[in-house]
Scaffold this motif. Sequence first.
Motif, PDB file in Angstrom:
ATOM      1  N   ILE A  16       0.778  -1.142  -0.064  1.00 22.88           N
ATOM      2  CA  ILE A  16      -0.062  -0.021   0.033  1.00 22.88           C
ATOM      3  C   ILE A  16       0.814   1.253   0.034  1.00 22.88           C
ATOM      4  O   ILE A  16       0.571   2.066  -0.802  1.00 22.88           O
ATOM      5  N   VAL A  17       1.838   1.333   0.728  1.00 22.23           N
ATOM      6  CA  VAL A  17       2.923   2.480   1.048  1.00 22.23           C
ATOM      7  C   VAL A  17       3.639   2.602  -0.293  1.00 22.23           C
ATOM      8  O   VAL A  17       3.617   3.722  -1.162  1.00 22.23           O
ATOM      9  N   LEU A  18       3.935   1.617  -1.061  1.00 22.94           N
ATOM     10  CA  LEU A  18       4.668   1.418  -2.512  1.00 22.94           C
ATOM     11  C   LEU A  18       4.009   2.219  -3.347  1.00 22.94           C
ATOM     12  O   LEU A  18       4.073   2.998  -4.483  1.00 22.94           O
ATOM     13  N   PHE A  19       2.633   1.612  -3.428  1.00 22.94           N
ATOM     14  CA  PHE A  19       1.472   1.973  -4.560  1.00 22.94           C
ATOM     15  C   PHE A  19       1.009   3.465  -4.102  1.00 22.94           C
ATOM     16  O   PHE A  19       1.146   4.316  -5.089  1.00 22.94           O
ATOM     17  N   SER A  20       1.133   3.928  -2.858  1.00 23.19           N
ATOM     18  CA  SER A  20       0.764   5.239  -2.504  1.00 23.19           C
ATOM     19  C   SER A  20       1.904   6.170  -3.085  1.00 23.19           C
ATOM     20  O   SER A  20       1.605   7.260  -3.707  1.00 23.19           O
ATOM     21  N   TYR A  25       4.046  10.135  -6.943  1.00 18.42           N
ATOM     22  CA  TYR A  25       4.748  10.602  -7.924  1.00 18.42           C
ATOM     23  C   TYR A  25       4.171  10.960  -9.094  1.00 18.42           C
ATOM     24  O   TYR A  25       4.624  11.871  -9.576  1.00 18.42           O
ATOM     25  N   PHE A  26       3.368  10.046  -9.584  1.00 17.11           N
ATOM     26  CA  PHE A  26       2.625  10.177 -10.860  1.00 17.11           C
ATOM     27  C   PHE A  26       1.818  11.559 -10.839  1.00 17.11           C
ATOM     28  O   PHE A  26       2.264  12.107 -11.912  1.00 17.11           O
ATOM     29  N   VAL A  27       1.129  11.706  -9.958  1.00 12.50           N
ATOM     30  CA  VAL A  27       0.093  12.891  -9.969  1.00 12.50           C
ATOM     31  C   VAL A  27       1.220  14.132  -9.645  1.00 12.50           C
ATOM     32  O   VAL A  27       0.950  15.256 -10.542  1.00 12.50           O
ATOM     33  N   THR A  28       2.222  14.192  -9.073  1.00 16.42           N
ATOM     34  CA  THR A  28       3.021  15.145  -8.682  1.00 16.42           C
ATOM     35  C   THR A  28       3.769  15.521 -10.343  1.00 16.42           C
ATOM     36  O   THR A  28       3.922  16.617 -10.640  1.00 16.42           O
ATOM     37  N   SER A  29       4.298  14.653 -10.811  1.00 15.98           N
ATOM     38  CA  SER A  29       5.045  14.815 -11.893  1.00 15.98           C
ATOM     39  C   SER A  29       4.114  15.476 -13.250  1.00 15.98           C
ATOM     40  O   SER A  29       4.217  15.986 -13.919  1.00 15.98           O
ATOM     41  N   LEU A  30       2.734  14.690 -13.046  1.00 12.21           N
ATOM     42  CA  LEU A  30       1.733  15.534 -13.900  1.00 12.21           C
ATOM     43  C   LEU A  30       1.318  16.659 -13.917  1.00 12.21           C
ATOM     44  O   LEU A  30       1.513  17.503 -14.915  1.00 12.21           O
ATOM     45  N   ILE A  31       1.177  16.973 -12.473  1.00 14.76           N
ATOM     46  CA  ILE A  31       1.234  18.496 -12.232  1.00 14.76           C
ATOM     47  C   ILE A  31       2.410  19.464 -12.556  1.00 14.76           C
ATOM     48  O   ILE A  31       2.109  20.393 -13.301  1.00 14.76           O
TER      49      ILE A  31
END
Length: 258
Positions: A16-20, A25-31
Amino acid sequence: MDAKEKELYLAIIVAIVLFSIIIIYFVTSLILYQRRFIALQKERINAEINTLENERRRVASELHDGIGPLISSVKLYINSLDVGEDDTEIVHKAGTYIDDIMQNIRQISNNLMPNTLVRKGLDAAIKEFVDKADNQNGIKISYSCEIPELSINKDMEINVFRIVQEIINNTIKHSGASKLIIKLTQQEKMLLLQTSDNGKGFDFESMKNKDVSKEGGLGLKNLESRVDVLGGQLFHQSSPNKGVAFIFEIPINHSTNN
């Protein structure tokens, strides 16, 4: 809880931690990508507008300082010719044509880069343009500036003037209105440009998305580009047969060179 259950519980928590972490990371990179993309778009639009305005200045200067004096010299040369009585009328007509050419050159030069905008600032330039455009196609144009001392940088002056110019030209050409009201006000560090007409109106989004080769679409995109470069916001209200109203909110301390 036995050892296997503990291991399974720990594995689930780690997963769960790794997935989070991956999601964050994905959302931050997208932003960050989106912000960078918007910044690059603004830089590109800013560069295009600056290039356009610089080219307008260059052409206006060449017309005023280069071609203008040459044509004046031609007129002086023609007037100095020793001609017979039969040719006097021809010389007179030639002089008249040259005067017309000079007037057209001055008009084109002023449209490219108004001398009043350079010498006296935004308020005087808008007043001059409104005076020239007033009553074209039967449209009464009313302009007021409720700012005692309008002090903004030259880049902002040029862009706000082009916005007003675009709205007046579009209203005259397409609106079918009988009146257009333009008002400049200031709220703290925000310059407010408000315009409204009583014309036939239009659907803003469908008009903006039209092919730029057709009427209307390019003008609205130009308005949005100018406002975006100035770091401002554009609000609009329009419906069929109820006219068009625009509000431009532009931060006065914003620099187009940022």
